[in-house]
Scaffold this motif. Structure first.
Motif, PDB file in Angstrom:
ATOM      1  N   VAL A 138       0.838  -1.203   0.000  1.00 17.38           N
ATOM      2  CA  VAL A 138       0.000   0.000   0.000  1.00 17.38           C
ATOM      3  C   VAL A 138       0.872   1.252   0.000  1.00 17.38           C
ATOM      4  O   VAL A 138       2.046   1.212   0.374  1.00 17.38           O
ATOM      5  CB  VAL A 138      -0.961   0.041   1.217  1.00 17.38           C
ATOM      6  CG1 VAL A 138      -1.989  -1.058   1.156  1.00 17.38           C
ATOM      7  CG2 VAL A 138      -0.193   0.009   2.511  1.00 17.38           C
ATOM      8  N   ARG A 139       0.259   2.344  -0.436  1.00 23.87           N
ATOM      9  CA  ARG A 139       0.832   3.686  -0.295  1.00 23.87           C
ATOM     10  C   ARG A 139      -0.138   4.467   0.571  1.00 23.87           C
ATOM     11  O   ARG A 139      -1.321   4.544   0.266  1.00 23.87           O
ATOM     12  CB  ARG A 139       0.963   4.376  -1.653  1.00 23.87           C
ATOM     13  CG  ARG A 139       1.990   3.768  -2.545  1.00 23.87           C
ATOM     14  CD  ARG A 139       2.211   4.577  -3.792  1.00 23.87           C
ATOM     15  NE  ARG A 139       0.989   4.742  -4.568  1.00 23.87           N
ATOM     16  CZ  ARG A 139       0.954   4.981  -5.871  1.00 23.87           C
ATOM     17  NH1 ARG A 139       2.062   5.095  -6.550  1.00 23.87           N
ATOM     18  NH2 ARG A 139      -0.186   5.123  -6.500  1.00 23.87           N
ATOM     19  N   MET A 189      -5.017   6.604   0.543  1.00 23.69           N
ATOM     20  CA  MET A 189      -4.431   5.271   0.553  1.00 23.69           C
ATOM     21  C   MET A 189      -4.695   4.601  -0.787  1.00 23.69           C
ATOM     22  O   MET A 189      -5.765   4.770  -1.380  1.00 23.69           O
ATOM     23  CB  MET A 189      -5.025   4.432   1.687  1.00 23.69           C
ATOM     24  CG  MET A 189      -4.403   3.066   1.800  1.00 23.69           C
ATOM     25  SD  MET A 189      -4.834   2.183   3.307  1.00 23.69           S
ATOM     26  CE  MET A 189      -6.587   2.083   3.210  1.00 23.69           C
ATOM     27  N   ALA A 190      -3.713   3.847  -1.270  1.00 25.80           N
ATOM     28  CA  ALA A 190      -3.854   3.094  -2.511  1.00 25.80           C
ATOM     29  C   ALA A 190      -3.219   1.726  -2.322  1.00 25.80           C
ATOM     30  O   ALA A 190      -2.175   1.598  -1.682  1.00 25.80           O
ATOM     31  CB  ALA A 190      -3.198   3.827  -3.679  1.00 25.80           C
ATOM     32  N   GLN A 191      -3.858   0.713  -2.875  1.00 26.09           N
ATOM     33  CA  GLN A 191      -3.373  -0.656  -2.781  1.00 26.09           C
ATOM     34  C   GLN A 191      -2.809  -1.077  -4.130  1.00 26.09           C
ATOM     35  O   GLN A 191      -3.415  -0.824  -5.175  1.00 26.09           O
ATOM     36  CB  GLN A 191      -4.518  -1.592  -2.390  1.00 26.09           C
ATOM     37  CG  GLN A 191      -4.120  -3.049  -2.342  1.00 26.09           C
ATOM     38  CD  GLN A 191      -5.314  -3.961  -2.096  1.00 26.09           C
ATOM     39  OE1 GLN A 191      -6.461  -3.516  -2.118  1.00 26.09           O
ATOM     40  NE2 GLN A 191      -5.051  -5.227  -1.874  1.00 26.09           N
ATOM     41  N   ASN A 192      -1.662  -1.737  -4.126  1.00 27.37           N
ATOM     42  CA  ASN A 192      -1.063  -2.236  -5.347  1.00 27.37           C
ATOM     43  C   ASN A 192      -1.746  -3.538  -5.729  1.00 27.37           C
ATOM     44  O   ASN A 192      -1.682  -4.521  -4.996  1.00 27.37           O
ATOM     45  CB  ASN A 192       0.443  -2.466  -5.157  1.00 27.37           C
ATOM     46  CG  ASN A 192       1.144  -2.837  -6.437  1.00 27.37           C
ATOM     47  OD1 ASN A 192       0.517  -3.017  -7.479  1.00 27.37           O
ATOM     48  ND2 ASN A 192       2.445  -2.944  -6.363  1.00 27.37           N
ATOM     49  N   LEU A 193      -2.419  -3.527  -6.878  1.00 31.94           N
ATOM     50  CA  LEU A 193      -3.100  -4.732  -7.347  1.00 31.94           C
ATOM     51  C   LEU A 193      -2.240  -5.541  -8.303  1.00 31.94           C
ATOM     52  O   LEU A 193      -2.698  -6.503  -8.885  1.00 31.94           O
ATOM     53  CB  LEU A 193      -4.427  -4.358  -8.016  1.00 31.94           C
ATOM     54  CG  LEU A 193      -5.437  -3.682  -7.098  1.00 31.94           C
ATOM     55  CD1 LEU A 193      -6.711  -3.383  -7.843  1.00 31.94           C
ATOM     56  CD2 LEU A 193      -5.724  -4.531  -5.883  1.00 31.94           C
ATOM     57  N   ALA A 225       3.902  -1.643 -19.720  1.00 31.42           N
ATOM     58  CA  ALA A 225       2.882  -1.883 -18.703  1.00 31.42           C
ATOM     59  C   ALA A 225       3.465  -1.615 -17.315  1.00 31.42           C
ATOM     60  O   ALA A 225       4.667  -1.708 -17.092  1.00 31.42           O
ATOM     61  CB  ALA A 225       2.371  -3.317 -18.794  1.00 31.42           C
ATOM     62  N   ARG A 226       2.590  -1.261 -16.375  1.00 29.90           N
ATOM     63  CA  ARG A 226       3.033  -0.943 -15.023  1.00 29.90           C
ATOM     64  C   ARG A 226       2.032  -1.482 -14.010  1.00 29.90           C
ATOM     65  O   ARG A 226       0.965  -1.972 -14.357  1.00 29.90           O
ATOM     66  CB  ARG A 226       3.195   0.556 -14.869  1.00 29.90           C
ATOM     67  CG  ARG A 226       1.942   1.308 -15.197  1.00 29.90           C
ATOM     68  CD  ARG A 226       2.179   2.787 -15.293  1.00 29.90           C
ATOM     69  NE  ARG A 226       0.940   3.391 -15.735  1.00 29.90           N
ATOM     70  CZ  ARG A 226       0.470   4.516 -15.281  1.00 29.90           C
ATOM     71  NH1 ARG A 226       1.120   5.175 -14.387  1.00 29.90           N
ATOM     72  NH2 ARG A 226      -0.653   5.001 -15.729  1.00 29.90           N
ATOM     73  N   ASP A 227       2.391  -1.330 -12.742  1.00 29.64           N
ATOM     74  CA  ASP A 227       1.505  -1.770 -11.664  1.00 29.64           C
ATOM     75  C   ASP A 227       0.249  -0.909 -11.647  1.00 29.64           C
ATOM     76  O   ASP A 227       0.273   0.262 -12.011  1.00 29.64           O
ATOM     77  CB  ASP A 227       2.193  -1.648 -10.311  1.00 29.64           C
ATOM     78  CG  ASP A 227       3.261  -2.706 -10.108  1.00 29.64           C
ATOM     79  OD1 ASP A 227       3.305  -3.653 -10.902  1.00 29.64           O
ATOM     80  OD2 ASP A 227       4.042  -2.577  -9.154  1.00 29.64           O
ATOM     81  N   PHE A 231       0.874  -6.121 -11.421  1.00 33.01           N
ATOM     82  CA  PHE A 231       1.185  -5.816 -12.808  1.00 33.01           C
ATOM     83  C   PHE A 231      -0.052  -6.098 -13.652  1.00 33.01           C
ATOM     84  O   PHE A 231      -0.592  -7.195 -13.621  1.00 33.01           O
ATOM     85  CB  PHE A 231       2.352  -6.711 -13.231  1.00 33.01           C
ATOM     86  CG  PHE A 231       2.912  -6.400 -14.565  1.00 33.01           C
ATOM     87  CD1 PHE A 231       2.645  -7.224 -15.634  1.00 33.01           C
ATOM     88  CD2 PHE A 231       3.712  -5.295 -14.751  1.00 33.01           C
ATOM     89  CE1 PHE A 231       3.181  -6.950 -16.871  1.00 33.01           C
ATOM     90  CE2 PHE A 231       4.246  -5.020 -15.979  1.00 33.01           C
ATOM     91  CZ  PHE A 231       3.986  -5.850 -17.042  1.00 33.01           C
ATOM     92  N   ASP A 232      -0.516  -5.111 -14.402  1.00 31.54           N
ATOM     93  CA  ASP A 232      -1.739  -5.279 -15.185  1.00 31.54           C
ATOM     94  C   ASP A 232      -1.482  -4.872 -16.633  1.00 31.54           C
ATOM     95  O   ASP A 232      -1.687  -3.729 -17.025  1.00 31.54           O
ATOM     96  CB  ASP A 232      -2.863  -4.439 -14.575  1.00 31.54           C
ATOM     97  CG  ASP A 232      -4.231  -4.828 -15.096  1.00 31.54           C
ATOM     98  OD1 ASP A 232      -4.304  -5.646 -16.037  1.00 31.54           O
ATOM     99  OD2 ASP A 232      -5.229  -4.323 -14.571  1.00 31.54           O
ATOM    100  N   ARG A 233      -1.011  -5.829 -17.437  1.00 37.39           N
ATOM    101  CA  ARG A 233      -0.689  -5.560 -18.834  1.00 37.39           C
ATOM    102  C   ARG A 233      -1.952  -5.267 -19.652  1.00 37.39           C
ATOM    103  O   ARG A 233      -1.944  -4.425 -20.533  1.00 37.39           O
ATOM    104  CB  ARG A 233       0.072  -6.737 -19.438  1.00 37.39           C
ATOM    105  CG  ARG A 233       0.578  -6.449 -20.835  1.00 37.39           C
ATOM    106  CD  ARG A 233       1.395  -7.581 -21.406  1.00 37.39           C
ATOM    107  NE  ARG A 233       2.505  -7.989 -20.577  1.00 37.39           N
ATOM    108  CZ  ARG A 233       3.704  -7.421 -20.590  1.00 37.39           C
ATOM    109  NH1 ARG A 233       3.924  -6.399 -21.378  1.00 37.39           N
ATOM    110  NH2 ARG A 233       4.665  -7.869 -19.820  1.00 37.39           N
ATOM    111  N   ARG A 234      -3.042  -5.948 -19.356  1.00 37.53           N
ATOM    112  CA  ARG A 234      -4.277  -5.743 -20.137  1.00 37.53           C
ATOM    113  C   ARG A 234      -4.785  -4.311 -19.979  1.00 37.53           C
ATOM    114  O   ARG A 234      -5.139  -3.653 -20.956  1.00 37.53           O
ATOM    115  CB  ARG A 234      -5.343  -6.741 -19.704  1.00 37.53           C
ATOM    116  CG  ARG A 234      -6.633  -6.597 -20.485  1.00 37.53           C
ATOM    117  CD  ARG A 234      -7.604  -7.689 -20.205  1.00 37.53           C
ATOM    118  NE  ARG A 234      -7.924  -7.764 -18.797  1.00 37.53           N
ATOM    119  CZ  ARG A 234      -8.751  -8.650 -18.279  1.00 37.53           C
ATOM    120  NH1 ARG A 234      -9.315  -9.543 -19.046  1.00 37.53           N
ATOM    121  NH2 ARG A 234      -9.007  -8.645 -17.002  1.00 37.53           N
TER     122      ARG A 234
END
Length: 179
Positions: free
Chosen positions: A34-35, A79-83, A149-151, A85-88
């Motif tokens: 998280v951030r 707050m943000a949650q890292n879900l 692509a990125r997170d 790597f999402d290439r799509r």
């Protein structure tokens, strides 16, 4: 397997993978990245791993330093949650941007290219250049989005603070904390 089935197999695999929205639906669990922006705990943004999220407290370990924080929910500003790597998602975003930029370039270049032909074909040629620019831009944008692509970070809205109501024999007051 015939080559003509390949697009259908790829589409099936793309939609069978859990989407970012499905991963976000489970909420925060220990181990999630998280951030958090909480000025009372630390200046700037704290990026780390969730240790515990119970009641009104979020405990996390900061990435890099290993420092642990116990942050009250009321002091969290964002707050943000890292879900992951999402290439799509990046590919679709790149394709949209490429479509817009390609169509804009084709719309500007179309009349200049169409002036080389006859007057009867001017509109058709300009439209073909516009469509070609949009198509090329979509393909290049999708390729760029897939390569770069990125997170994906899911933002969370923090709960609204409750107003404190004070009742006494001589007066009634409401205290609303300001962020």
């Amino acid at each position: 397997m015939p080559i003509r089935c390949l697009p259908f197999v790829l589409a099936l695999l793309a939609f069978a993978a859990p989407s970012a929205a499905q991963r976000a639906a489970r909420g925060l669990v220990p181990g999630d990245e998280v951030r958090v922006r909480a000025p009372s705990a630390a200046p700037g943004v704290i990026r780390g791993e969730v240790l515990r999220y119970q009641g009104d407290t979020l405990a996390l370990r900061q990435a890099g330093t290993g420092r642990e924080f116990a942050i009250h929910v009321d002091s969290i500003r964002g707050m943000a949650q890292n879900l992951g790597f999402d290439r799509r998602r990046s590919t679709i975003r790149g394709a949209r941007l490429g479509l817009f930029l390609g169509a804009a370039a084709g719309g500007v270049a179309g009349p200049f290219v169409a002036m080389e032909g006859t007057d009867e074909d001017f509109g058709t040629n300009a439209a073909l250049v516009l469509a070609g620019g949009a198509l090329a831009g979509t393909g290049l944008g999708a390729l760029g989005g897939a390569v770069f692509a990125r997170d994906y970070w899911q933002s969370y809205g923090m709960p609204i603070r409750r107003a404190r109501v004070t009742l006494s024999t001589d007066r009634v007051g409401i205290s609303i904390p300001v962020r």
